[in-house]
Design an enzyme around this catalytic site. Structure first.
Site, PDB file in Angstrom:
ATOM      1  CD  GLU A  58     -23.600  15.138  -4.131  1.00 61.66           C
ATOM      2  OE1 GLU A  58     -22.550  14.602  -3.741  1.00 61.66           O
ATOM      3  OE2 GLU A  58     -23.639  16.249  -4.667  1.00 61.66           O
ATOM      4  CD  GLU A  87     -21.002  16.917   0.299  1.00 64.46           C
ATOM      5  OE1 GLU A  87     -21.822  16.942   1.241  1.00 64.46           O
ATOM      6  OE2 GLU A  87     -21.058  16.077  -0.621  1.00 64.46           O
TER       7      GLU A  87
HETATM    8  N1  COA Z   1     -13.834   8.164   3.027  1.00 64.58           N
HETATM    9  C1  COA Z   1     -12.891   7.247   3.289  1.00 64.58           C
HETATM   10  N2  COA Z   1     -12.995   6.356   4.300  1.00 64.58           N
HETATM   11  C2  COA Z   1     -14.104   6.401   5.058  1.00 64.58           C
HETATM   12  C3  COA Z   1     -15.147   7.320   4.808  1.00 64.58           C
HETATM   13  C4  COA Z   1     -14.979   8.241   3.748  1.00 64.58           C
HETATM   14  N3  COA Z   1     -15.925   9.143   3.427  1.00 64.58           N
HETATM   15  N4  COA Z   1     -16.123   7.141   5.734  1.00 64.58           N
HETATM   16  C5  COA Z   1     -15.703   6.126   6.519  1.00 64.58           C
HETATM   17  N5  COA Z   1     -14.497   5.683   6.113  1.00 64.58           N
HETATM   18  C6  COA Z   1     -13.688   4.594   6.685  1.00 64.58           C
HETATM   19  C7  COA Z   1     -13.082   5.026   8.006  1.00 64.58           C
HETATM   20  O1  COA Z   1     -11.895   5.756   7.772  1.00 64.58           O
HETATM   21  C8  COA Z   1     -12.863   3.683   8.669  1.00 64.58           C
HETATM   22  O2  COA Z   1     -11.723   3.091   8.092  1.00 64.58           O
HETATM   23  P1  COA Z   1     -10.560   2.476   9.060  1.00 64.58           P
HETATM   24  O3  COA Z   1     -11.261   1.339   9.772  1.00 64.58           O
HETATM   25  O4  COA Z   1      -9.527   2.022   8.090  1.00 64.58           O
HETATM   26  O5  COA Z   1     -10.147   3.571   9.958  1.00 64.58           O
HETATM   27  C9  COA Z   1     -14.070   2.863   8.202  1.00 64.58           C
HETATM   28  O6  COA Z   1     -14.550   3.516   7.023  1.00 64.58           O
HETATM   29  C10 COA Z   1     -15.194   2.821   9.214  1.00 64.58           C
HETATM   30  O7  COA Z   1     -15.554   4.160   9.528  1.00 64.58           O
HETATM   31  P2  COA Z   1     -15.632   4.690  11.044  1.00 64.58           P
HETATM   32  O8  COA Z   1     -15.446   6.179  11.018  1.00 64.58           O
HETATM   33  O9  COA Z   1     -14.736   3.912  11.927  1.00 64.58           O
HETATM   34  O10 COA Z   1     -17.142   4.334  11.381  1.00 64.58           O
HETATM   35  P3  COA Z   1     -18.067   5.051  12.461  1.00 64.58           P
HETATM   36  O11 COA Z   1     -19.267   4.209  12.571  1.00 64.58           O
HETATM   37  O12 COA Z   1     -17.315   5.372  13.687  1.00 64.58           O
HETATM   38  O13 COA Z   1     -18.476   6.453  11.773  1.00 64.58           O
HETATM   39  C11 COA Z   1     -19.241   7.883  10.004  1.00 64.58           C
HETATM   40  C12 COA Z   1     -19.258   6.465  10.605  1.00 64.58           C
HETATM   41  C13 COA Z   1     -19.974   7.811   8.650  1.00 64.58           C
HETATM   42  C14 COA Z   1     -19.960   8.871  10.922  1.00 64.58           C
HETATM   43  C15 COA Z   1     -17.787   8.342   9.797  1.00 64.58           C
HETATM   44  O14 COA Z   1     -17.088   7.301   9.152  1.00 64.58           O
HETATM   45  C16 COA Z   1     -17.663   9.577   8.968  1.00 64.58           C
HETATM   46  O15 COA Z   1     -17.938  10.662   9.451  1.00 64.58           O
HETATM   47  N6  COA Z   1     -17.236   9.414   7.706  1.00 64.58           N
HETATM   48  C17 COA Z   1     -17.022  10.537   6.818  1.00 64.58           C
HETATM   49  C18 COA Z   1     -18.334  11.050   6.246  1.00 64.58           C
HETATM   50  C19 COA Z   1     -18.057  12.196   5.340  1.00 64.58           C
HETATM   51  O16 COA Z   1     -17.745  13.284   5.773  1.00 64.58           O
HETATM   52  N7  COA Z   1     -18.103  11.924   4.015  1.00 64.58           N
HETATM   53  C20 COA Z   1     -17.648  12.848   3.014  1.00 64.58           C
HETATM   54  C21 COA Z   1     -18.766  13.577   2.408  1.00 64.58           C
HETATM   55  S1  COA Z   1     -18.117  14.740   1.241  1.00 64.58           S
END
Ligand code: COA
Length: 246
Positions: free
Chosen positions: A115, A135
């Protein structure tokens, strides 16, 4: 301006650079980041020295992985979380920025991350960029303007495909759909974004700002109204030129 917790702000002559800086959380968008961006953009908006702005994300993995889910989901309720977020209208501030905004996108560009990118005027991406709106899969509605900005850029069909299904696009797909204007090798991404900003900053800032205004505001007008807008802005520039010669 300095000392922001979640954003690094640098000003290099006529180019401003904003780095989303929570790499340990993939630059997730928090309330603190909202406040930091609001303060920085408010200052840039009235800073005539700044002629172009570059946005980027810190770390290797993401521009921004969306709303900070830990913060968002730990709020007393989703309604409360949304209310807290709406206190400062960062998104209208983005929309009102007179300078061209350039996004340098790598890795995850999700939720609030995409966004933010959609409020930018030029989007450069490296081949590893992944775009998506998770979302709907989380049972929430995009609330940083995505339901409105995405169809204006992708068209209704492409926007529905992403927003209703959570489908992710890779950089090539985003380029083919017109969401990204250039794909640049990862190691050159920041340099290319900077060059683009410097190039734009070398043009007459009055012309650049008015061209942006004509495009952004004209898009929401009828063609007839848009032509009037273009004519008025061109006349205004002529007046400015005339008075600066006197
Ligand atoms: N909010 C808060 N923390 C987040 C985050 C988010 N949207 N996205 C990633 N992080 C944090 C993880 O919790 C992790 O923290 P930790 O090491 O303390 O556990 C760190 O960032 C690394 O993320 P990780 O999930 O281990 O990386 P990955 O490469 O395995 O996966 C993603 C990457 C982007 C696929 C995954 O992090 C994810 O799905 N994130 C959420 C995306 C999302 O739904 N966003 C909200 C949109 S409304």
């Amino acid at each position: 301006m300095s000392g922001f917790e979640t954003v690094i702000y640098e000003k290099d002559g006529s180019v401003a650079r904003l780095t989303l800086n929570r790499p340990q959380a993939l630059n997730a968008f928090s309330v603190r980041m909202r406040d930091d961006l609001f303060e920085i953009l408010s200052a840039i908006k009235t800073d005539d020295e700044v002629r172009a702005v570059v946005f980027k994300g810190a770390g290797d993995k993401a521009f921004c992985a969306g709303a900070d889910l830990k913060e968002f989901l730990s709020a007393p309720s989703a309604v409360k979380a949304r209310h807290i977020r709406s206190v400062r209208d960062l998104w209208r501030l983005f929309l009102s920025m007179p300078q061209p905004l350039i996004a340098a996108l790598h890795g995850y560009v999700l939720g609030s991350g995409i966004e933010i990118a959609l409020y930018c005027d030029l989007r450069l991406a490296s081949p590893d960029a992944i775009f998506g709106f998770p979302e709907v899969t989380l049972g929430i509605l995009p609330a940083a303007g995505g339901t409105q900005t995405l169809p204006r850029i992708l068209g209704l069909s492409g926007a529905l495909d992403m927003l209703l299904t959570g489908r992710r696009l890779n950089a090539q797909e985003a380029f083919l759909k017109g969401m990204v204007s250039r794909i640049v090798p990862r190691e050159e991404l920041l340099q290319k974004a900077e060059e683009l900003a410097q190039n734009i900053a070398s043009f007459d800032p009055v012309v650049v700002r008015n061209a942006k205004q004509a495009l952004i505001h004209g898009l929401d007008m009828t063609l007839d109204q848009g032509l009037d807008l273009e004519w008025r802005l061109a006349a205004k520039i002529k007046e400015i030129r005339k008075s600066s010669k006197i």
